[in-house]
Design an enzyme around this catalytic site. Structure first.
Site, PDB file in Angstrom:
ATOM      1  N   PHE A 252     -15.933  28.738  -4.826  1.00  0.00           N
ATOM      2  CA  PHE A 252     -14.498  28.832  -4.521  1.00  0.00           C
ATOM      3  C   PHE A 252     -13.750  27.777  -5.352  1.00  0.00           C
ATOM      4  O   PHE A 252     -14.339  26.791  -5.775  1.00  0.00           O
ATOM      5  CB  PHE A 252     -14.255  28.628  -3.016  1.00  0.00           C
ATOM      6  N   ASP A 253     -12.448  27.979  -5.562  1.00  0.00           N
ATOM      7  CA  ASP A 253     -11.724  27.090  -6.495  1.00  0.00           C
ATOM      8  C   ASP A 253     -11.691  25.624  -6.065  1.00  0.00           C
ATOM      9  O   ASP A 253     -11.838  24.733  -6.891  1.00  0.00           O
ATOM     10  CB  ASP A 253     -10.320  27.622  -6.835  1.00  0.00           C
TER      11      ASP A 253
ATOM     12  N   LYS B 290     -10.678  29.944   8.760  1.00  0.00           N
ATOM     13  CA  LYS B 290     -11.018  31.361   8.618  1.00  0.00           C
ATOM     14  C   LYS B 290     -11.761  31.783   9.893  1.00  0.00           C
ATOM     15  O   LYS B 290     -11.144  32.076  10.899  1.00  0.00           O
ATOM     16  CB  LYS B 290     -11.879  31.588   7.368  1.00  0.00           C
TER      17      LYS B 290
ATOM     18  N   ALA C 238     -17.371  29.258   5.471  1.00  0.00           N
ATOM     19  CA  ALA C 238     -15.989  29.586   5.857  1.00  0.00           C
ATOM     20  C   ALA C 238     -15.885  30.941   6.569  1.00  0.00           C
ATOM     21  O   ALA C 238     -15.173  31.080   7.553  1.00  0.00           O
ATOM     22  CB  ALA C 238     -15.082  29.561   4.627  1.00  0.00           C
TER      23      ALA C 238
ATOM     24  N   TYR D  23      -9.490   8.040  20.838  1.00  0.00           N
ATOM     25  CA  TYR D  23      -9.858   7.751  19.446  1.00  0.00           C
ATOM     26  C   TYR D  23     -11.365   7.920  19.244  1.00  0.00           C
ATOM     27  O   TYR D  23     -11.804   8.478  18.253  1.00  0.00           O
ATOM     28  CB  TYR D  23      -9.449   6.320  19.085  1.00  0.00           C
TER      29      TYR D  23
ATOM     30  N   ASP E 287     -21.607  27.293   2.229  1.00  0.00           N
ATOM     31  CA  ASP E 287     -20.173  27.249   2.538  1.00  0.00           C
ATOM     32  C   ASP E 287     -19.954  28.352   3.573  1.00  0.00           C
ATOM     33  O   ASP E 287     -20.025  29.537   3.259  1.00  0.00           O
ATOM     34  CB  ASP E 287     -19.353  27.489   1.263  1.00  0.00           C
TER      35      ASP E 287
ATOM     36  N   HIS F 292      -2.785  26.945 -10.299  1.00  0.00           N
ATOM     37  CA  HIS F 292      -2.090  28.111  -9.742  1.00  0.00           C
ATOM     38  C   HIS F 292      -1.174  27.761  -8.566  1.00  0.00           C
ATOM     39  O   HIS F 292      -0.213  28.452  -8.301  1.00  0.00           O
ATOM     40  CB  HIS F 292      -3.083  29.203  -9.344  1.00  0.00           C
TER      41      HIS F 292
END
Ligand code: F0G
Length: 459
Positions: free
Chosen positions: A124-125, A258, A217, A72, A215, A450
């Protein structure tokens, strides 16, 4: 004779994929309310919905999983990951989370408040969702070339520095908790940001004392493009370019699904101990204790290995070349695609492809559904559905361009799958003038609609 290109890996394990008939697909897509997210994976032949969490892990990553320490607190897997985050990404403080939007949730809980303004290249969304959920405003300062499919620009993900400065002057630096640079910029087509642009953004941010959030990614794909396209980087290693790129960031969020080359995982990197302490509270509340957050020990092991593999130039060359292979085939067949091709996906220009379908009938979604019908290929709509409604007026927000995104999972499909996809689109392109109607919304959620929207054919 020149050698053809060949991948830098071979296949150890295979997974079957299923072909179907057109009649089956007609039935399935109807049952799915014409929303591709509602299809079952065995109803899909080639799945290009996303490159996120869909990649194949290496033998080394699977081996590393057996070393997962599931303690943990203070797991050795955490310390292994910490070492890699320091060495490759260059950050002293980090928090593990379960994916990219969790990183946004934790960090934005610490830093974003109602009325704040967050400029960047196109958000990004989920990033926009986490900003707007907190009643703050995301402002897109991407260069105009990004939205012009007819111009080729090596770094369409770049920020327009003048526009960014205008936003800072108009709203005041106190209202801006950070500027976001998304590398590569998914929303405008997986397009990279140049080092020159990152340096300029950093300089401007520094002048006003505003932190820079990256970001990350698709950080390795961005670095690959810098090496290929930016003057002076040809002889630098991707590792060095990654180090420089991220050296300008005060913080980063990263969906490791990604360029982490793993199926689940995320990171938040910080240089400030104060921000780390603030975010830690939210990490414990939303994700988990500081040394595992949202990941099992084995996930952290696989990620530590994935971050090493993704900066390998031979891997990146295979990756980017496969995306380019699909793009070139589509181009050869006359299908309108965004150029240059993105790092993780080829983006089909739906407005140019289906000029007869009215905007209010969701043009990119119409094409995405048609592609599924034609070849059992699942793609993603990056258009009006994804753009959501204006939070104030509740009117549809029509983006300047509507895309169908063909996102390529990493190390998963062969070039024959790419060719099959290109042929399916070419066949639709031949009969494009017979496609004149699209879809209307039956049911939708107020945000990120979406994913769950129900649609029905018009007419
Ligand atoms: N930032 C960028 C640039 C992304 O592309 C994504 C996810 C996220 C953040 C959120 O990360 O999914 O791990 O929570 N993009 C995926 C896609 C979903 O299909 O482009 P996540």
């Amino acid at each position: 004779m020149d050698f053809p290109f060949a991948e830098s890996y071979k296949i150890k394990t295979v997974e079957p994929v299923y072909r179907s008939t057109r009649e089956q697909r007609e039935q399935w897509i109807k049952e799915a309310h014409y929303n591709l997210f509602n299809l079952r994976s065995n109803q899909v032949f080639i799945d290009l919905l996303t490159d996120s969490g869909t990649g194949a892990m290496s033998a080394q990553q699977w081996a590393a999983i057996m070393n997962g320490d599931e303690s943990y607190a203070g797991a050795s897997s955490y310390y292994k990951l910490k070492k890699v985050v320091e060495e490759i990404l260059g950050f002293p403080f980090f928090l593990p989370v379960h994916q990219g939007r969790a990183a946004e949730n934790v960090l934005f809980s610490a830093l974003v408040k109602e009325g704040d303004i967050i400029p960047g290249n196109a958000h990004f969304d989920t990033t926009k969702g986490h900003i707007e959920f907190r009643k703050a405003v995301a402002i897109d300062c991407t260069i105009d070339e990004a939205y012009d499919t007819s111009v080729s620009h090596p770094f369409k993900g770049n920020i327009d520095i003048g526009r960014l400065e205008n936003v800072i002057l108009r709203y005041g630096k106190e209202k801006i908790p950070f500027i976001i640079l998304t590398l590569t910029c998914n929303t405008v087509g997986g397009q990279p940001v140049s080092i020159e642009n990152i340096r300029l953004v950093k300089k401007l941010a520094g002048q006003y004392g505003i932190p820079l959030l990256v970001d990350a990614a698709r950080f390795a794909e961005n670095a690959w493009f810098i090496r290929e396209r930016e003057e002076g980087f040809r002889n630098r290693s991707v590792r060095e370019i990654v180090a420089e790129m991220l050296s300008y960031a005060d913080m980063f969020t990263m969906s490791c699904k990604k360029d982490g080359l793993v199926n689940i995982g995320g990171l938040i990197g910080m240089r400030s101990k104060e921000v780390f302490d603030k975010a830690s509270v939210y990490n414990i509340m939303f994700e988990g204790f500081l040394t595992y957050g949202g990941m099992a020990g084995r996930d952290m092991e696989a990620l530590a290995e994935g971050l090493e593999e993704v900066v390998d130039e031979q891997y990146l060359e295979s990756r980017i070349r496969q995306v380019e292979f699909l793009g070139k085939k589509l181009d050869e067949f006359g299908v309108p695609v965004l150029k240059p091709f993105g790092g993780h996906a080829v983006f089909v220009d739906a407005l140019a492809f289906l000029p007869l379908v009215p905007r209010e009938q969701y043009v990119a979604q119409t094409l995405a559904v048609e592609l599924y019908r034609e070849g059992g290929i699942r793609s993603a709509e990056i258009g009006t559905l994804m753009a959501d409604r204006d939070p104030v007026t509740r009117e549809n927000r029509y983006p300047r361009v509507e895309y169908v995104r063909l996102a390529i999972p990493r190390r998963v499909y062969t070039d024959n799958h790419m060719l099959y996809t290109a042929v399916a689109l070419a066949r639709i392109f031949e009969r494009r003038n017979f496609i004149r109607t699209g879809y209307s919304i039956v049911k939708e959620q107020p945000i990120l609609r979406h994913f769950t929207v129900h649609l029905k054919p018009v007419g």
